[in-house]
Motif scaffolding. Structure first.
Motif, PDB file in Angstrom:
ATOM      1  N   ALA A  98      -7.503   0.336 -13.017  1.00  6.60           N
ATOM      2  CA  ALA A  98      -7.124   1.634 -12.449  1.00  6.60           C
ATOM      3  C   ALA A  98      -6.259   1.487 -11.199  1.00  6.60           C
ATOM      4  O   ALA A  98      -5.750   2.475 -10.680  1.00  6.60           O
ATOM      5  CB  ALA A  98      -8.374   2.436 -12.119  1.00  6.60           C
ATOM      6  N   GLY A  99      -6.106   0.261 -10.717  1.00  7.52           N
ATOM      7  CA  GLY A  99      -5.305   0.021  -9.519  1.00  7.52           C
ATOM      8  C   GLY A  99      -6.160  -0.433  -8.350  1.00  7.52           C
ATOM      9  O   GLY A  99      -7.365  -0.685  -8.490  1.00  7.52           O
ATOM     10  N   PHE A 147       0.832  -1.206   0.000  1.00  4.25           N
ATOM     11  CA  PHE A 147       0.000   0.000   0.000  1.00  4.25           C
ATOM     12  C   PHE A 147       0.866   1.255   0.000  1.00  4.25           C
ATOM     13  O   PHE A 147       0.682   2.166  -0.831  1.00  4.25           O
ATOM     14  CB  PHE A 147      -0.907  -0.028   1.226  1.00  4.25           C
ATOM     15  CG  PHE A 147      -1.504   1.291   1.617  1.00  4.25           C
ATOM     16  CD1 PHE A 147      -2.380   1.956   0.784  1.00  4.25           C
ATOM     17  CD2 PHE A 147      -1.185   1.868   2.843  1.00  4.25           C
ATOM     18  CE1 PHE A 147      -2.940   3.181   1.156  1.00  4.25           C
ATOM     19  CE2 PHE A 147      -1.732   3.082   3.230  1.00  4.25           C
ATOM     20  CZ  PHE A 147      -2.607   3.744   2.375  1.00  4.25           C
ATOM     21  N   LEU A 148       1.825   1.325   0.920  1.00  3.63           N
ATOM     22  CA  LEU A 148       2.684   2.505   1.013  1.00  3.63           C
ATOM     23  C   LEU A 148       3.505   2.688  -0.255  1.00  3.63           C
ATOM     24  O   LEU A 148       3.724   3.814  -0.712  1.00  3.63           O
ATOM     25  CB  LEU A 148       3.613   2.373   2.226  1.00  3.63           C
ATOM     26  CG  LEU A 148       2.930   2.335   3.599  1.00  3.63           C
ATOM     27  CD1 LEU A 148       3.959   2.107   4.701  1.00  3.63           C
ATOM     28  CD2 LEU A 148       2.160   3.625   3.872  1.00  3.63           C
ATOM     29  N   THR A 149       3.956   1.564  -0.818  1.00  2.63           N
ATOM     30  CA  THR A 149       4.728   1.630  -2.064  1.00  2.63           C
ATOM     31  C   THR A 149       3.853   2.094  -3.224  1.00  2.63           C
ATOM     32  O   THR A 149       4.262   2.939  -4.035  1.00  2.63           O
ATOM     33  CB  THR A 149       5.321   0.248  -2.397  1.00  2.63           C
ATOM     34  OG1 THR A 149       6.169  -0.177  -1.319  1.00  2.63           O
ATOM     35  CG2 THR A 149       6.135   0.292  -3.679  1.00  2.63           C
ATOM     36  N   ASP A 150       2.636   1.575  -3.287  1.00  2.00           N
ATOM     37  CA  ASP A 150       1.731   1.872  -4.406  1.00  2.00           C
ATOM     38  C   ASP A 150       1.322   3.340  -4.443  1.00  2.00           C
ATOM     39  O   ASP A 150       1.190   3.922  -5.520  1.00  2.00           O
ATOM     40  CB  ASP A 150       0.492   0.983  -4.303  1.00  2.00           C
ATOM     41  CG  ASP A 150      -0.350   1.022  -5.571  1.00  2.00           C
ATOM     42  OD1 ASP A 150       0.234   1.045  -6.671  1.00  2.00           O
ATOM     43  OD2 ASP A 150      -1.593   1.033  -5.464  1.00  2.00           O
ATOM     44  N   ILE A 151       1.150   3.954  -3.274  1.00  2.00           N
ATOM     45  CA  ILE A 151       0.719   5.356  -3.254  1.00  2.00           C
ATOM     46  C   ILE A 151       1.912   6.315  -3.230  1.00  2.00           C
ATOM     47  O   ILE A 151       1.765   7.508  -3.005  1.00  2.00           O
ATOM     48  CB  ILE A 151      -0.225   5.651  -2.069  1.00  2.00           C
ATOM     49  CG1 ILE A 151       0.483   5.483  -0.720  1.00  2.00           C
ATOM     50  CG2 ILE A 151      -1.458   4.757  -2.137  1.00  2.00           C
ATOM     51  CD1 ILE A 151      -0.345   5.949   0.465  1.00  2.00           C
ATOM     52  N   LYS A 152       3.110   5.742  -3.424  1.00  2.00           N
ATOM     53  CA  LYS A 152       4.340   6.528  -3.599  1.00  2.00           C
ATOM     54  C   LYS A 152       4.797   7.248  -2.322  1.00  2.00           C
ATOM     55  O   LYS A 152       5.240   8.400  -2.367  1.00  2.00           O
ATOM     56  CB  LYS A 152       4.170   7.557  -4.728  1.00  2.00           C
ATOM     57  CG  LYS A 152       3.781   6.956  -6.072  1.00  2.00           C
ATOM     58  CD  LYS A 152       4.869   6.036  -6.593  1.00  2.00           C
ATOM     59  CE  LYS A 152       4.601   5.590  -8.039  1.00  2.00           C
ATOM     60  NZ  LYS A 152       3.420   4.717  -8.166  1.00  2.00           N
ATOM     61  N   VAL A 153       4.705   6.559  -1.191  1.00  2.00           N
ATOM     62  CA  VAL A 153       5.304   7.088   0.041  1.00  2.00           C
ATOM     63  C   VAL A 153       6.817   6.916  -0.051  1.00  2.00           C
ATOM     64  O   VAL A 153       7.301   5.847  -0.432  1.00  2.00           O
ATOM     65  CB  VAL A 153       4.761   6.339   1.277  1.00  2.00           C
ATOM     66  CG1 VAL A 153       5.531   6.725   2.534  1.00  2.00           C
ATOM     67  CG2 VAL A 153       3.275   6.636   1.458  1.00  2.00           C
ATOM     68  N   ASP A 154       7.576   7.946   0.284  1.00  2.95           N
ATOM     69  CA  ASP A 154       9.034   7.853   0.232  1.00  2.95           C
ATOM     70  C   ASP A 154       9.556   6.893   1.299  1.00  2.95           C
ATOM     71  O   ASP A 154       9.094   6.904   2.453  1.00  2.95           O
ATOM     72  CB  ASP A 154       9.666   9.231   0.452  1.00  2.95           C
ATOM     73  CG  ASP A 154       9.370  10.191  -0.691  1.00  2.95           C
ATOM     74  OD1 ASP A 154       9.165   9.707  -1.825  1.00  2.95           O
ATOM     75  OD2 ASP A 154       9.339  11.416  -0.447  1.00  2.95           O
ATOM     76  N   ASN A 155      10.527   6.063   0.927  1.00  2.00           N
ATOM     77  CA  ASN A 155      11.198   5.148   1.860  1.00  2.00           C
ATOM     78  C   ASN A 155      10.200   4.377   2.730  1.00  2.00           C
ATOM     79  O   ASN A 155      10.264   4.423   3.958  1.00  2.00           O
ATOM     80  CB  ASN A 155      12.164   5.927   2.750  1.00  2.00           C
ATOM     81  CG  ASN A 155      13.175   6.731   1.947  1.00  2.00           C
ATOM     82  OD1 ASN A 155      13.843   6.192   1.078  1.00  2.00           O
ATOM     83  ND2 ASN A 155      13.264   8.026   2.230  1.00  2.00           N
TER      84      ASN A 155
END
Length: 415
Positions: A372-373, A241-249
């Motif tokens: 759409a994801g 989830f965090l990776t998919d919504i483009k959270v840094d690190n």
């Protein structure tokens, strides 16, 4: 305990949980981006942890407790684990990957008990000495996450696109080989049981089933299984989830959860003593619902603080429910069934509960995935609702007001 022994035990704990943290946190994003796994396939991979937890007592009960030194078995299992990790590193599709991860979890989960056995064997007062050794395990998990995000940048958008998450298995495999060889230098921990029969029911903690005759313990037991359903959503989906919504690190940020676990563990005795078991465990349940609501409505930009708070709630979610639950189980079991009762709860939660949870989490992920994801809002609101329902059921049906002695059971394994 002399300095050399303390150093060896601390290094053992550090490596044990560094290995787990080096690949397990980023497993979700790796499966989706590199192996293109479906939600159901991802759930099946994560459920190997539960199968490992179910099979582990057989390995410990039939082998480690009867025939061989614990440190030697620990060494052999981690060397085999290094080989399996290398095969996972090379796997090009989910069909090839799955048998290796299943085999790995079957041999890794018993090592969690083995490192505790090696540690306890060197301690005169485990209740006072163990925590100072075990803390290095949490540090190892944190260091692994920080290295992935801030040193190697494997979980960055560029790193994921380039398939660099695959290297986490190589890093874990190297650490596993080091711990495997290092284990043969650890203090001798001979088997304690050399004669007599070991029953299956005893190994799995089923001797403690008679505790379920107590209505309140039965309510707690069922709630423990049910709360593991939303727990599985976190393990399986949080990093993806965090990776998919483009959270840094994202992997580095998820270590906030382990830091909070240490901090809230210090707060637990105070809260437990003041408010009692029921309110302590209810706070833990409520934290699961709140955390997932924060995930559902947070984002990587102006509402990123909601995600950080959700991650930081891990300490409340885990400590206030699972640790207080272990304490409650310990107080109810009595001397005769203490070990059996803890084994039964572990089998119910990390075995049955998590198996159900990973299966449901996989189905939900697939149901709310389209061209759409992922519809992450719904994926998080569903476990939030499950946690809220468990909270209400426990509030209504659990009536136990007896005082519970605050004494953390020896050998807490989880992170």
């Amino acid at each position: 305990m002399n300095v050399t022994t303390r150093f060896k035990l601390s290094a053992m704990m550090f490596l044990e949980f560094f290995i787990w943290g080096a690949w397990f946190v980023t497993l979700g994003p790796f499966l989706g981006s590199t192996l293109h796994a479906t939600g159901a396939q991802t759930g099946a991979v994560f459920s190997t942890q539960s199968w490992g937890a179910i099979i582990a007592p057989f390995i410990i009960g039939l082998i480690a407790d009867r025939y061989f030194n614990a440190e030697r078995i620990l060494g052999v299992l981690h060397i085999i684990g290094a080989i399996l990790m290398y095969q996972m590193y090379k796997a090009a599709d989910i069909a090839v990957f799955y048998p290796y991860v299943l085999g790995y979890m079957v041999i890794y989960m018993p090592t969690l008990a083995l490192v505790n056995s090696v540690s306890f064997n060197q301690m005169k007062d485990p209740e006072k000495e163990f925590s100072s050794i075990r803390i290095f395990g949490t540090i190892g998990w944190i260091i692994a996450g920080l290295a992935i995000s801030y040193l190697f940048h494997w979980d960055s958008p560029e790193g994921i696109t380039a398939g660099l998450l695959q290297k986490t298995f190589l890093m874990a495999g190297i650490a596993s080989l080091i711990l495997g060889l290092f284990s043969f230098t650890l203090p001798a921990t001979p088997p304690k049981t050399t004669t007599g029969k070991v029953s299956v029911s005893s190994m799995l903690g089923l001797d403690a089933l008679k505790l379920l005759k107590d209505k309140n313990f039965l309510v707690f037991f069922i709630a423990s299984i049910l709360i593991c359903i939303p727990l599985a959503f976190y393990y399986q989906n949080a990093s993806a989830f965090l990776t998919d919504i483009k959270v840094d690190n994202p992997t580095g940020k998820m270590t906030i959860g382990q830091i909070s676990e240490v901090l809230f563990l210090l707060c637990l005795p105070i809260f437990f003593k003041k408010f009692g078991f029921k309110w302590t465990i209810l706070v833990g349940m409520a934290a699961w619902a709140i955390r997932y609501a924060l995930f559902a409505y947070g984002n990587a930009t102006d509402l990123s603080f909601m995600l950080i708070i959700g991650i930081a709630l891990h300490g409340v979610c885990y400590d206030f429910f699972f640790v207080s639950g272990q304490i409650y189980t310990d107080s109810k079991a009595g001397e005769q069934y203490k070990s059996a009762a803890q084994g039964m709860i572990t089998l119910a939660t990390y075995g049955i509960g998590m198996l159900i949870g990973f299966y449901i989490a996989g189905l939900i992920s697939d149901s709310y995935n389209s061209a759409a994801g992922h519809d992450w809002k719904m994926i998080w609101l569903i476990p939030a609702g499950i946690a809220a329902v468990v909270f209400l059921l426990f509030t209504v049906f659990f009536k136990d007001s007896a005082k519970v002695q605050l004494e953390e059971p020896k050998g807490r394994l989880e992170v």
